[in-house]
Structures are given as structure tokens and as C-alpha cells.
Design a protein around this motif. Structure first.
Motif, PDB file in Angstrom:
ATOM      1  N   GLY A 203      32.841  43.619  39.203  1.00  0.00           N
ATOM      2  CA  GLY A 203      34.046  43.403  40.000  1.00  0.00           C
ATOM      3  C   GLY A 203      35.280  43.620  39.155  1.00  0.00           C
ATOM      4  O   GLY A 203      35.196  44.079  38.001  1.00  0.00           O
TER       5      GLY A 203
ATOM      6  N   TYR B  53      48.455  39.864  39.527  1.00  0.00           N
ATOM      7  CA  TYR B  53      47.149  39.194  39.527  1.00  0.00           C
ATOM      8  C   TYR B  53      46.143  40.139  38.890  1.00  0.00           C
ATOM      9  O   TYR B  53      46.070  41.316  39.241  1.00  0.00           O
ATOM     10  CB  TYR B  53      46.694  38.827  40.955  1.00  0.00           C
TER      11      TYR B  53
ATOM     12  N   GLU C  44      49.601  46.347  37.045  1.00  0.00           N
ATOM     13  CA  GLU C  44      49.140  46.896  38.315  1.00  0.00           C
ATOM     14  C   GLU C  44      50.026  48.106  38.610  1.00  0.00           C
ATOM     15  O   GLU C  44      51.258  47.978  38.630  1.00  0.00           O
ATOM     16  CB  GLU C  44      49.306  45.869  39.437  1.00  0.00           C
TER      17      GLU C  44
ATOM     18  N   VAL D 146      42.542  47.969  40.614  1.00  0.00           N
ATOM     19  CA  VAL D 146      41.497  47.266  41.370  1.00  0.00           C
ATOM     20  C   VAL D 146      41.866  47.232  42.852  1.00  0.00           C
ATOM     21  O   VAL D 146      41.016  47.452  43.721  1.00  0.00           O
ATOM     22  CB  VAL D 146      41.290  45.844  40.791  1.00  0.00           C
TER      23      VAL D 146
HETATM   24  C1  LIG Z   1      45.023  44.027  40.857  1.00  0.00           C
HETATM   25  C2  LIG Z   1      43.787  43.183  40.754  1.00  0.00           C
HETATM   26  N1  LIG Z   1      43.130  43.095  39.582  1.00  0.00           N
HETATM   27  C3  LIG Z   1      42.017  42.362  39.453  1.00  0.00           C
HETATM   28  C4  LIG Z   1      41.498  41.649  40.508  1.00  0.00           C
HETATM   29  C5  LIG Z   1      40.245  40.828  40.337  1.00  0.00           C
HETATM   30  O1  LIG Z   1      39.175  41.422  41.022  1.00  0.00           O
HETATM   31  P1  LIG Z   1      37.882  40.572  41.399  1.00  0.00           P
HETATM   32  O2  LIG Z   1      38.298  39.562  42.414  1.00  0.00           O
HETATM   33  O3  LIG Z   1      36.926  41.618  41.935  1.00  0.00           O
HETATM   34  O4  LIG Z   1      37.375  39.956  40.155  1.00  0.00           O
HETATM   35  C6  LIG Z   1      42.141  41.706  41.751  1.00  0.00           C
HETATM   36  C7  LIG Z   1      41.637  40.959  42.906  1.00  0.00           C
HETATM   37  O5  LIG Z   1      42.261  40.801  43.916  1.00  0.00           O
HETATM   38  C8  LIG Z   1      43.320  42.492  41.882  1.00  0.00           C
HETATM   39  O6  LIG Z   1      43.988  42.577  43.039  1.00  0.00           O
END
Ligand SMILES: Cc1ncc(COP(=O)(O)O)c(C=O)c1O
Length: 454
Positions: free
Chosen positions: A119, A147, A220, A255
Motif C-alpha cells: 500500500g 498526508y 504530493e 499514491v
Molecule cells: C498521498 C498519499 N500518500 C500515502 C498514503 C497512504 O496510503 P495507504 O493508506 O495505502 O497506506 C495516502 C493515503 O490516502 C495518500 O493519499
């Protein structure tokens, strides 16, 4: 299995009671929860055990990019399950190899190796591990209003209140302000000014932190949950320049923003910027099987040719997950899903949101691209006072609760965060479905308008 079969699950009737008795939920005070029992979903719609139906304008957690229960993706997973469900990561596997080949073919520049995870948060953990191993430095910079995941380093990199309950964490993470013109940390009034000042601020943070101590800047590409903050033109290129200047690894967290969400395969493609590492997860297979990963620039991967990479996961490159990535990329190409996301954004969501903003005094700003949009709700357009305070809860958060309830009563389920409604439907949504959902949001915003002051 038909959708009627799913609705006829023997556990559906007891789902709510068993949930409340035995399921411990994420990010919640457990006593306050009353989850909706979702009985099924198809395409852009989902329904509950009582027959209520909604357009899924949140794509769950902004991950179901291909829509629910795409028959070809379901079939590919079924086929792989019949062939080979699991195999250890130290073996080579046809589906893992093909998924890596396809992802690197789509990725920009010479990002041509993939480390698979389960993930998004593990993707960030491993991106940081790669950057630290490559540079021999420890510190990592990330933005406020971001995030990056819920595990060790990812949650410390996170720039929102989800970090607070996890402090103190391991040292070595530092936050900076990214661009957000509507609530500029730099008193900027134009995108160009915001870009220039945000870059100057980042350069100053690097100066006082000691750039030679910084392994990576993690950001991000388009900030997701914290507001769909599209960077002004020139910002990512400026971060790239700072990273090059100081030998810092540039990590773009895609992500949420990647795999079609922004109307491109990768959000960085909008600005033709090539980071050193890209993290992915959600949209890569629409969450049909948990998966994520890091796409790695050749020179960073090569640093671990003769040196052991100090990381691994039992399910890295899981065949079911990889088969679903292979099938999903094929379907995206066949059905031109990235192009659909781009067109729906420019021809339907963008213009409709502008119309909605003109009509509702509670709408302070609308922004986004592809199928990744935010409606920022305010009590006063002049002062930009948000409809609810930052990180509001209880009575303070009530106005947003009322707006969400009105949306759901109107048959649409958007993503709500702080004072924003976020419009993030599947990339496969049709123009008619998008218009239908936006009409329901338009009506629901009458509730927000009642809170406008002055
Ligand atoms: C930009 C971003 N990075 C990382 C994550 C973490 O992903 P996960 O919930 O699959 O661990 C998220 C989850 O929403 C996200 O939006």
C-alpha cells in the motif's frame, strides 16, 4: 457471481451488529461510529443493505479509479487466483515482472525499477529508505497540509492533524509550507508570486537545516486529502532544481494523484518534471487487491547493485496484486480511461463547479484537474473564514455534517475533509453521471449557504 448473489450474502443481515461488536476502525473514536453497510457497488454507484443508492464521488478513499467491479479486472484476478495465488518475493514471477515493465514504461525519464509494497504508506517508508541509503543522509523534508501514510516515518512526514496523536516519532523530519494561493502562507496574490515565494521559503528552510544533511524532499505532486492543492506552474520544476543543487532525492508521492486521477498517467506529467522516486498505490489497480510501490530512478537502484537493500515484505510483488495491475493498465489503455478523466475534468466538472460557485455564496473557491476537485466552503468570501474551523469536531463540525447529509439524501457521496467537499469520482465516470452528482451537490450547498455571515 452476480450482484444479487453479493447482496444475498449470509452475513449481510448481521454485518452492522458484528461490525459494532468486533471491528476496530481507523482514525475514529470507536463509540461514535455508525457505519453504512455497503451491500454492493458497480461502476460509479454503490448501494447499502436498505436499498439506498449513491453516486460514489469519493471513489472510496480516492482509489477506485477504474470504477467498481470492472468485469475484466475481476476476471483477471479470478484467473490469477486459479493459476497461482501467492509466491515468495525472492522468486521471479510473470505477473510481477510484467507489472513492473508496464509501470516503468509509463513512468517518466529513467525511473525504470519498481519495488512493490502492500500500500501507500509502505511505499513512502521504502522511498525514504532508498533515499537515505543512496545519499547517506538522514533528514527528510515534507510539506504542511500533506498526508503520506500511517506508519513510522510516513506519519511523521504527514503535515496534518493525523500526525499529532503519533508524536513524538523518530527524529529527522522537517516541515515546510507548500503553495496554496487561496490561503497563502506568503501573502501572495498571484500564482506566479505564490510559486516564487514558496520556492524561496523552501530554499531558506534548506539553508537553516543544512542541505548537506537532507536525504529527500517528499511531496504530493497534487496535494490530495488536504485540499486538492494544484501547484502553480514552475513550482515542481523549482523543487527539482533545489534537489539537483544540493544532491537531494526528490520523491513525488502519487499514491492518490497518480494513475489517471489528474487526467495523466502520473500527475508529474502535467509539468514534465522527472522526480527521482515516485510512490504509487491506490489507482494502480483501484484497490481491488492491496498494493503499492516505489518507481526508482536507475542510478538510485544501481546504488544497491553490490550493497544489500535493507528492506523487504513477505507480500512484495504479490501475484494477485500484480496480475490486477497488469489487467488494470491494459483496461485503462483499451478504454482510454486517462483521457476520459481529463475530458470529464475540463468539459464537465470544471465548468459545472464554476457555475455552482457563481450561485452559492458559501463557495469560496473551486479548484482541481482531471477527476480531482475541491469545493472550499466559507462563511464569508471576503475574509475567507472557513465554514468550519481547521480540524473541527463535535458541534464545530456540524455545518459540514449537514452538507454531507444533504448530499447523501440527494444520492451522491462526496469526500468531505475539514471545510471542503472533494469531488473525486472514478476516472470512468460518464458525463451524465458527473452532471447528476454535481446537481445533487448544487442542491446540498443550499444548506451551506445558510451559514454565510453578513
Ligand atoms: C498521498 C498519499 N500518500 C500515502 C498514503 C497512504 O496510503 P495507504 O493508506 O495505502 O497506506 C495516502 C493515503 O490516502 C495518500 O493519499
Amino acid at each position: 457471481m452476480t450482484h444479487t448473489d453479493i447482496d444475498a450474502s449470509p452475513y449481510l443481515a448481521s454485518a452492522y451488529a458484528s461490525d459494532r461488536a468486533h471491528v476496530f476502525h481507523s482514525w475514529s473514536a470507536q463509540g461514535s461510529l455508525a457505519p453504512t453497510v455497503i451491500a454492493g457497488a458497480l461502476g460509479s454507484r454503490m448501494w447499502d443493505d436498505k436499498g439506498n443508492r449513491w453516486l460514489d464521488f469519493s471513489s472510496q478513499l480516492v482509489n477506485v479509479n477504474i470504477g467498481h467491479q470492472h468485469p475484466k479486472l475481476v476476471a483477471a484476478i479470478q484467473q490469477q487466483a486459479a493459476r497461482l495465488c501467492t509466491i515468495a518475493p525472492f522468486h521471479a514471477n510473470d505477473m510481477r515482472s510484467e507489472a513492473a515493465r508496464l509501470i516503468t514504461e509509463l513512468a517518466p525519464g529513467d525511473l525504470d525499477m519498481v519495488f512493490f509494497t502492500n500500500g501507500g504508506t509502505e511505499a513512502i517508508e521504502n522511498a525514504v529508505r532508498l533515499a537515505r541509503g543512496y545519499t547517506g543522509r538522514y533528514k527528510v523534508l515534507s510539506a504542511y497540509r500533506s498526508y503520506h501514510g500511517a506508519t513510522g516515518t510516513s506519519i511523521q512526514l504527514t503535515g496534518d492533524p493525523r500526525r499529532w496523536g503519533n508524536e513524538p516519532g523518530a527524529p529527522g523530519t522537517v516541515h515546510f509550507w507548500g503553495p496554496y494561493l487561496y490561503r497563502s502562507a506568503f501573502h501572495a496574490t498571484t500564482p506566479a508570486e505564490e510559486c516564487e515565494r514558496a520556492l524561496e521559503h523552501l530554499a531558506n528552510v534548506l539553508m537553516v537545516e543544512g542541505p548537506q544533511t537532507v536525504a529527500a524532499i517528499v511531496l504530493e505532486t497534487v496535494v490530495g486529502t488536504n485540499g486538492i492543492l494544484v501547484p502553480p506552474d514552475g513550482y515542481l520544476a523549482g523543487v527539482r532544481r533545489l534537489c539537483d543543487q544540493h544532491g537531494i532525492v526528490m520523491v513525488c508521492d502519487e499514491v492518490m494523484a497518480g494513475f489517471g486521477r489528474c487526467g495523466e498517467w502520473f500527475a508529474v506529467d502535467h509539468w514534465k518534471v522527472i522526480p527521482d522516486l515516485i510512490t504509487f498505490a491506490k489507482g494502480s489497480n483501484s484497490g481491488y487487491i492491496p498494493v503499492g510501490g516505489v518507481i526508482i530512478k536507475r542510478v538510485i537502484a544501481d546504488a544497491f547493485k553490490d550493497r544489500v537493500y535493507p528492506g523487504g515484505l513477505t507480500y512484495s510483488g504479490h501475484p494477485l496484486a500484480c496480475a490486477s495491475i497488469v489487467a488494470s493498465i491494459g483496461i485503462f489503455k483499451e478504454e482510454k480511461i486517462v483521457e476520459n478523466a481529463r475530458r470529464i475534468g475540463s468539459d464537465v466538472i470544471g465548468p459545472e463547479l464554476e457555475r455552482i460557485m457563481a450561485k452559492h455564496p458559501s463557495v469560496g473557491e473551486v479548484r482541481g484537474l482531471g477527476v480531482f476537485w475541491a469545493i472550499e466552503l466559507v462563511r464569508d468570501r471576503k475574509t475567507r473564514k472557513p465554514l468550519v474551523p481547521y480540524n473541527a469536531s463535535g458541534a464545530d463540525a456540524k455545518p459540514m455534517g449537514e452538507v454531507m447529509a444533504a448530499c447523501k439524501a440527494g444520492g451522491v457521496w462526496p469526500f468531505a475533509h475539514f471545510n471542503r467537499l472533494q469531488v473525486t469520482p472514478p476516472c470512468t465516470i460518464t458525463a451524465d453521471e458527473a452532471r447528476e452528482g454535481l446537481a445533487a451537490i448544487d442542491k446540498a450547498l443550499e444548506v451551506a449557504d445558510r451559514h454565510v455571515e453578513g
